[in-house]
Design a protein around this motif. Sequence first.
Motif, PDB file in Angstrom:
ATOM      1  N   LYS A 131      62.364 -40.094 -36.526  1.00  0.00           N
ATOM      2  CA  LYS A 131      62.139 -41.851 -37.085  1.00  0.00           C
ATOM      3  C   LYS A 131      60.836 -41.984 -37.122  1.00  0.00           C
ATOM      4  O   LYS A 131      59.870 -43.202 -37.613  1.00  0.00           O
ATOM      5  CB  LYS A 131      63.495 -42.465 -37.138  1.00  0.00           C
ATOM      6  CG  LYS A 131      64.103 -41.825 -38.255  1.00  0.00           C
ATOM      7  CD  LYS A 131      65.505 -42.215 -38.318  1.00  0.00           C
ATOM      8  CE  LYS A 131      65.176 -44.647 -38.684  1.00  0.00           C
ATOM      9  NZ  LYS A 131      66.449 -44.599 -39.350  1.00  0.00           N
ATOM     10  N   ASP A 190      58.867 -50.235 -41.654  1.00  0.00           N
ATOM     11  CA  ASP A 190      59.494 -50.032 -40.574  1.00  0.00           C
ATOM     12  C   ASP A 190      60.229 -51.079 -40.001  1.00  0.00           C
ATOM     13  O   ASP A 190      59.882 -52.216 -40.297  1.00  0.00           O
ATOM     14  CB  ASP A 190      58.570 -49.657 -39.685  1.00  0.00           C
ATOM     15  CG  ASP A 190      57.335 -49.804 -39.306  1.00  0.00           C
ATOM     16  OD1 ASP A 190      57.947 -51.151 -39.740  1.00  0.00           O
ATOM     17  OD2 ASP A 190      56.376 -49.351 -39.056  1.00  0.00           O
ATOM     18  N   THR A 240      68.635 -40.126 -38.600  1.00  0.00           N
ATOM     19  CA  THR A 240      67.501 -40.054 -38.922  1.00  0.00           C
ATOM     20  C   THR A 240      67.051 -39.134 -39.939  1.00  0.00           C
ATOM     21  O   THR A 240      66.121 -38.850 -41.198  1.00  0.00           O
ATOM     22  CB  THR A 240      66.498 -38.837 -37.592  1.00  0.00           C
ATOM     23  OG1 THR A 240      67.429 -37.916 -37.501  1.00  0.00           O
ATOM     24  CG2 THR A 240      66.477 -39.427 -36.423  1.00  0.00           C
ATOM     25  N   PRO A 257      57.810 -39.678 -38.618  1.00  0.00           N
ATOM     26  CA  PRO A 257      58.140 -40.141 -39.717  1.00  0.00           C
ATOM     27  C   PRO A 257      58.235 -39.816 -41.349  1.00  0.00           C
ATOM     28  O   PRO A 257      57.537 -40.280 -42.515  1.00  0.00           O
ATOM     29  CB  PRO A 257      57.857 -41.989 -40.483  1.00  0.00           C
ATOM     30  CG  PRO A 257      56.920 -41.230 -39.376  1.00  0.00           C
ATOM     31  CD  PRO A 257      57.497 -40.465 -38.568  1.00  0.00           C
ATOM     32  N   SER A 303      62.374 -46.184 -41.421  1.00  0.00           N
ATOM     33  CA  SER A 303      61.112 -45.320 -40.078  1.00  0.00           C
ATOM     34  C   SER A 303      61.586 -47.071 -38.862  1.00  0.00           C
ATOM     35  O   SER A 303      61.020 -47.283 -39.552  1.00  0.00           O
ATOM     36  CB  SER A 303      60.089 -44.811 -41.260  1.00  0.00           C
ATOM     37  OG  SER A 303      59.465 -44.390 -40.117  1.00  0.00           O
ATOM     38  N   GLU A 304      61.318 -46.293 -38.316  1.00  0.00           N
ATOM     39  CA  GLU A 304      60.971 -46.888 -36.969  1.00  0.00           C
ATOM     40  C   GLU A 304      59.054 -46.705 -37.014  1.00  0.00           C
ATOM     41  O   GLU A 304      58.794 -47.275 -35.922  1.00  0.00           O
ATOM     42  CB  GLU A 304      62.119 -46.348 -35.928  1.00  0.00           C
ATOM     43  CG  GLU A 304      63.000 -46.784 -35.095  1.00  0.00           C
ATOM     44  CD  GLU A 304      63.756 -45.542 -35.208  1.00  0.00           C
ATOM     45  OE1 GLU A 304      63.819 -44.436 -34.628  1.00  0.00           O
ATOM     46  OE2 GLU A 304      65.417 -46.331 -34.805  1.00  0.00           O
ATOM     47  N   GLN A 317      66.340 -40.504 -43.741  1.00  0.00           N
ATOM     48  CA  GLN A 317      65.146 -42.279 -44.289  1.00  0.00           C
ATOM     49  C   GLN A 317      64.740 -42.216 -45.350  1.00  0.00           C
ATOM     50  O   GLN A 317      65.002 -40.473 -46.327  1.00  0.00           O
ATOM     51  CB  GLN A 317      63.678 -41.560 -43.861  1.00  0.00           C
ATOM     52  CG  GLN A 317      64.060 -41.717 -42.098  1.00  0.00           C
ATOM     53  CD  GLN A 317      62.747 -41.643 -41.575  1.00  0.00           C
ATOM     54  OE1 GLN A 317      61.984 -42.700 -41.804  1.00  0.00           O
ATOM     55  NE2 GLN A 317      62.351 -40.415 -41.233  1.00  0.00           N
TER      56      GLN A 317
END
Length: 883
Positions: A437, A71, A390, A441, A35-36, A392
């Motif tokens: 993301k 992340d 994206t 998330p 994840s960001e 995840q």
Amino acid sequence: MEKNRIFFEYGEEELRLLQKGGDVFPWKKWGPYVSERSWGTVREDYSGDGNAWDHFPYEMAPYRTYRWGEDGIAGFCDRYQILALTHAFWNGKDPILKERLYGVGTHQGNHGEDVKEYYYYLDGVPTHSYMRYLYKYPCEEYPYEKLAEEGRQRGIEEREYELVDTGIFNGGRYFDIYIEYAKGGKDDICVKLTIENRSSQEESIHVIPQLIFRNTWGWGEERLPEPVMRRGKGGCIEADDSMAQSPSRLSFDYHVGKRYFYADERAEILFTNNETNKEHLYGEKSETPYTKDAFHRYIVLDDKEKVNPEEKGTKACFYFRDLKVPAGGKEEILLRLTNTPLKHPLTGVEETIHKRKRQADEYYAGIHPKGATEEEKIIQRQALAGMIWTKQIYLYDVNLWLKGDNPEEPPPQSRESIRNTHWKHLISKRIISMPDKWEYPWFAAWDLAFHCISLALTDMDFAKDQLWYLLFDQFQHPNGQVPAYEWEFSDLNPPVQGWAALRLFNMDGKKDTAFLKKCFHKLLLNFAWWVNKVDAKGNNVFEGGFLGMDNITVVDRSQEIPGGGKIEQSDGTGWMGFFCLNLMRMALELAKEDSVYEGMAIKFYEHFVYIANALVAAENREVQNWDEEDGFFYDVLTGCKTNNHIRIKVRSMVGLIPLYAVDCITAEELDQFKGFAESFQWFTKNREDICSRCVTPIEQDGKKKYLLTLMEPEKIGRVLEKVWDPNEFRSDYGIRSLSKYHEKNPYELLGSRIKYEPAEAESTLMGGNSNWRGPIWFPTSFLFIEALKTLGEHTGDQIKVEGKTPHEMAHYFADALINLFKKDSEGKRPIYGDYDLLQNEPHFQDLILFYEHFHGDTGRGLGASHQTGWTGLVANLIAEWRK
């Protein structure tokens, strides 16, 4: 011979997708599953009030260990995120390392949470054998406080304050950091960082590629065995989890084993532990002096004692100190993460990257339609790259999360009643497509149904798996409900999973009946749940809550109605009619192999007829959803203390959704399905009183077919008049979600007011970070385009508005959505509005962002700026309207 035939027909990426076996898909074991943003999420929220943003704000992220997922920037990890590779940077001026993306929280942004960075998913293939990412990093101090403070000060009627508004990119004083991944093999990951200085002067940058073991050992009553990183031979970082515990609740043993991370001799190697700095956050003693924030302290604060001098830990990095990048020049860094010790590890890295890039070009050449322009091909490729980036790892055990890991330190008891109490069965260790993301998330059920349609262009098997997860027993509730989204799984989202399953089946050549069958049986449970849950009066008129459209109407449909009562929804009822036709069509497809399904098909046909009748002639009420004077569908408020029935006369997408339900029973199908035909003809003849409203016989080529819609063609025409009116729903850029009529004619009810808002939300319903009061949205527009296309196929020119047939309208709206991203006659992309930098700066103007929704008059991008999943549907529009 057979082997040569397969090689000739398939490219390298297609061949990799065919290689399956083992407990983990071999070529997807490593991917962009990081994840960001993990701070400020529900899963990391152990508070007593459920305020995730305050419980774990951005400021805590450098110091506090995550429970459910790491992340970072352009992260890459293994299938179960035991080991993650992320990238950090420092320009010598920021107060913290740039380890993760920054954004404002719900109380800082004037329109809710929003990421305040510029980054782009440039390329990607479904096995992640080639991936490319761009992050734009300013040379001056990042304006964290300015962004938050300005967001707090701005009023709800003002635009959001963006990073570009701060002037930080003026004069080109920023770095373009390109991060490329290419797999030399299933477990061999080559990485290249290219740092390009856009400034007219020399600039310096610190680059810190990080390797992190996700903390799985420190949460229970007793600490579990830990994995370890240490300095290896040849100046590498050696990571080994063989002594650690395999992830729980798996039916097989899983470890990443020994991994070797290589860089060139310029880099220092630093070690610490992925542990919370309790002293910094809480004034308590930490388990170790070497905590998660050690590299920040070493690099930014020059505190050398915070990294482990024994050169071991659970987090490590290569530190490229103070790289001098000349004006207009670049610096390159090669890395390699592999399962094999190598004497010359960086040899061949660039060759592998070039090779995989060439194979990605070949792969997309087979996806792009022949009729697409070069610009449209770029848009389609970046849209699909965004979908792939994206994906995840979604780790969540709701029961464990509610109770807490350690009985000695239980979370506040109030958490049991805040959210997701009824979803203790939900356990996920899946790779799932996320709407975004950063901002999202977590998976969202109706978003995910649309993601599958885009993902199917690149990886049909993955797309089918995604849809199936929602119906899988560890996700779907025992009562049949599909989980909505992490903030409240019990909320109601539109029942689009049947449509998605059927569309995937059709896209795949109508051959995978096993997939269709297993989805159909679980969707039967979901349909029964809907009927029993939200049809309070037995009228087949549904009260479905907000149904994903946060502030579409004058009252908050997710809350109790002021003065009591319920809202009998046009869209809720329309969605259910749509659901019926999807299930009817699925049953007919399955009936080709098993005639038993003909009985299910007739059941859903009949239910569809009852729903259609209810929209215009529901029993036990004096006011219907259909308004004959206006020629439009409205919600109806019933049981209110001030009035028994009130038609909520807001012209919005709520009144267009009944048009989604379109199908046709042909003469050939009536010949093919004898049992279905007998019941169909009996019911249609003997219940003409209700069938006449939704079953329209059409003569074509001497044969009779039956058009199924929730209204007669005359009513369809009247609704389409408003759709095609530029002063109502038709925009140059798509279909407005609220009619522009309400710009000069606001609507008021129960002390609330709604008007046309083409851009950012002025309403604070549902948190105020979304807006269905005028902007253009891809998912609803996409379904409307499909309905128009189907309607046009079966009615030809029998329905016209200002000389336009439904099919011609569909073509117009498809082009309008595609054109959002294309340069117009003045060389401007509508999505970037009046942002001069994004429109004209050479290193910005050809990069595409895929926003959440779009300004109803100008097409400017709004809301979340990175894919949000469903905007990736532009790839399908290009695929289907540029053949």
